[in-house]
Design a protein around this motif. Structure first.
Motif, short mmCIF file in Angstrom:
data_model
loop_
_atom_site.label_atom_id
_atom_site.label_comp_id
_atom_site.label_asym_id
_atom_site.label_seq_id
_atom_site.Cartn_x
_atom_site.Cartn_y
_atom_site.Cartn_z
N ARG A 82 153.96 20.12 68.83
CA ARG A 82 154.92 19.80 70.05
C ARG A 82 156.20 18.96 69.75
O ARG A 82 156.99 19.30 70.59
N GLY A 83 156.27 18.34 68.80
CA GLY A 83 157.35 17.64 68.39
C GLY A 83 158.53 18.53 67.91
O GLY A 83 158.16 19.57 67.04
N ASP A 84 159.63 17.81 68.01
CA ASP A 84 161.11 18.78 67.56
C ASP A 84 160.86 18.60 66.32
O ASP A 84 161.52 19.29 65.48
N THR A 85 160.54 17.37 65.54
CA THR A 85 160.61 17.05 64.27
C THR A 85 159.24 17.18 63.51
O THR A 85 158.33 16.61 64.28
N LEU A 86 158.95 17.82 62.40
CA LEU A 86 157.87 17.64 61.78
C LEU A 86 157.85 16.91 60.58
O LEU A 86 159.00 16.67 59.84
N VAL A 87 157.01 15.91 60.36
CA VAL A 87 156.69 15.14 59.08
C VAL A 87 155.44 15.52 58.44
O VAL A 87 154.58 15.58 59.09
N PHE A 88 155.57 16.20 57.03
CA PHE A 88 154.74 16.46 56.39
C PHE A 88 154.12 15.50 55.35
O PHE A 88 155.07 14.87 54.66
N VAL A 90 156.51 6.79 50.63
CA VAL A 90 154.92 6.88 50.79
C VAL A 90 154.42 6.29 49.42
O VAL A 90 155.08 6.27 48.40
N PHE A 91 153.18 5.85 49.37
CA PHE A 91 152.49 5.37 48.27
C PHE A 91 151.22 6.36 48.08
O PHE A 91 150.17 6.41 48.78
N CYS A 118 148.39 10.01 50.98
CA CYS A 118 149.83 9.42 50.91
C CYS A 118 149.58 8.11 52.05
O CYS A 118 149.31 8.33 53.16
N LEU A 119 149.61 7.03 51.65
CA LEU A 119 149.66 5.68 52.47
C LEU A 119 151.22 5.44 52.81
O LEU A 119 151.92 5.33 51.97
N GLY A 144 154.41 15.99 50.49
CA GLY A 144 153.78 14.66 50.69
C GLY A 144 154.56 13.58 51.25
O GLY A 144 154.15 12.44 51.47
N ASN A 145 155.83 14.12 51.60
CA ASN A 145 156.79 13.09 52.19
C ASN A 145 158.03 13.69 52.53
O ASN A 145 158.92 13.53 51.87
#
Length: 316
Positions: free
Chosen positions: A85-91, A198-199, A96-97, A150-151
Motif C-alpha cells: 500500500r505504500g508509495d515507496t517500496l524497500v526491498f 544493511v548488515f 539483512c539486519l 537486499g537493500n
C-alpha cells in the motif's frame, strides 16, 4: 493499521525461520512510527517453522502471506507488490539486519532523489551486529549493483510501470538486475547513499559447501543466459559471463585442466578439491558451462522472442 503507510518493506523468504527471528525485530524497532510503514513477508512455500515465527511477530504493520507452491524470488516479490500500500517500496533479504533509522533514512533519500532507485552499503558480517551497529570503514559494504534487492528503495509506481519482476527467473540469480534493466529503459536512475547500510548476516558455520556452491552457480549460469537473451547488451553479457570471449577462455582452461573431469570425479567421490584455486576455477566453469547450455537450448528464435517480450513489457 490506521491510514496509509509511506513505505512498504518487501521481504521474500524460504526456509529461513532462524534468520527471520533475527531480522524482523530490527524492522519493528524503527525510528519511524509503525503507522508509517508496513513489512510484507512472503513465505515462498517454506517447509520449516517460518509460519510459526511469523505468527509470533503478529502486529498491525506486518503483512504475512505464503505461496502455496515454490515460485522463487521474482514470484514472491510480485505477490508482495499485489499487497503493498505504500508509495515507496524497500526491498530487503531475510538475512539483512538494519539499524533503527534505516527506513527513515530511505524515506529521506527518496524525498531527496525522487524517481530514483536508492541503494546503500551491504556490509558482510559473520556475527549479528550489536545495536545500533558495529564500527565500519568509510567504504565498507560499497558496491556497484544498481538494484540489489537486499537493500534498495524505489517508487511502487515505477516497478508496476516496468511490468513487475519477471517470473521466468525460476532459480537463483539475475531477476533483480533484469528488473533494473527495464527500469533504466524507462529513465530511472540509480543513487548510492552511504547512510543506509544493511548488515548481510552469513554465519561462518552455514557458509555454502563446495557442492552446494556448484549447484547454485549452475542455476546462476542458466538464469544468466536467460537475462542475456532478454537484454543482449555487452554489460549484461559481461556480468553474466555470456560473452563469446569468456566462453572461449573457459573452453581453453577446461581443455588444459580437464575441469569437466575434475567435477565429475569430485561428484563421484564426494570430495572437494584441496586447492582453493582449483575450486574457484570449477565454480566459475560450472556457471559458464550451464549458461552456455541454456543459451544453446533457448535457440535463436526463442532468444529473439524473449528480447521482444522484454521490450514490450517495458513499454506498457
Amino acid at each position: 493499521m490506521a491510514g496509509t503507510p509511506i513505505l512498504s518493506v518487501v521481504v521474500p523468504t524460504r526456509n529461513r525461520a532462524d534468520m527471520l527471528r533475527l531480522s524482523l525485530p530490527r524492522l519493528f524497532a524503527q525510528t519511524l512510527g509503525p503507522h508509517a510503514y508496513e513489512v510484507i513477508v512472503v513465505d515462498d512455500a517454506s517447509d520449516d517453522d517460518t509460519q510459526a515465527v511469523l505468527r509470533g511477530f503478529a502486529r498491525d504493520n506486518l503483512v504475512a502471506t505464503r505461496l502455496a507452491v515454490h515460485g522463487a524470488a521474482a514470484a514472491a516479490r510480485n505477490r508482495a507488490l499485489e499487497l503493498a500500500r505504500g508509495d515507496t517500496l524497500v526491498f530487503l533479504d531475510d538475512d539483512c539486519l538494519v539499524e533503527p533509522d534505516f527506513l527513515q533514512r530511505h524515506a529521506a533519500a527518496q524525498a531527496r532523489w525522487p524517481g530514483s532507485a536508492v541503494t546503500g552499503p551491504i556490509v558482510e558480517v559473520v556475527e549479528p551486529p550489536a545495536a545500533p551497529a558495529p564500527p565500519r570503514g568509510r567504504f565498507a559494504g560499497w558496491h556497484r549493483n544498481p538494484f540489489p534487492t537486499g537493500n534498495v528503495s524505489v517508487a511502487r509506481a515505477a516497478i508496476l510501470a516496468a511490468g513487475g519482476f519477471d517470473e521466468e527467473f525460476t532459480a537463483y540469480g539475475w531477476e533483480d538486475p533484469e528488473m533494473f534493466e527495464r527500469l533504466a529503459l524507462r529513465g530511472l536512475k540509480r543513487r548510492y547513499c552511504a547512510a543506509v547500510p544493511v548488515f548481510h548476516y552469513k554465519p561462518a558455520v552455514t557458509r555454502r559447501a563446495f557442492f552446494d556452491r556448484i549447484r547454485l552457480e549452475r542455476d546462476r549460469g542458466a538464469m544468466g543466459a536467460l537475462f542475456y537473451a532478454k537484454h543482449p547488451r555487452f554489460s549484461v553479457g559481461w556480468q553474466t559471463k555470456q560473452l563469446g570471449a569468456i566462453r572461449l577462455l573457459d573452453r581453453l582452461v577446461n581443455r588444459l585442466a580437464d575441469l569437466d573431469g575434475r567435477l565429475a570425479a569430485a561428484a563421484e567421490t564426494g570430495r572437494e578439491p584441496d586447492s582453493a584455486w582449483l575450486r574457484l576455477l570449477l565454480v566459475n566453469h560450472a556457471e559458464i558451462d550451464a549458461g552456455r547450455r541454456m543459451w544453446a537450448r533457448l535457440g535463436p528464435e526463442k532468444r529473439a522472442a524473449l528480447r521482444a517480450a522484454a521490450l514490450r513489457r517495458t513499454a506498457n
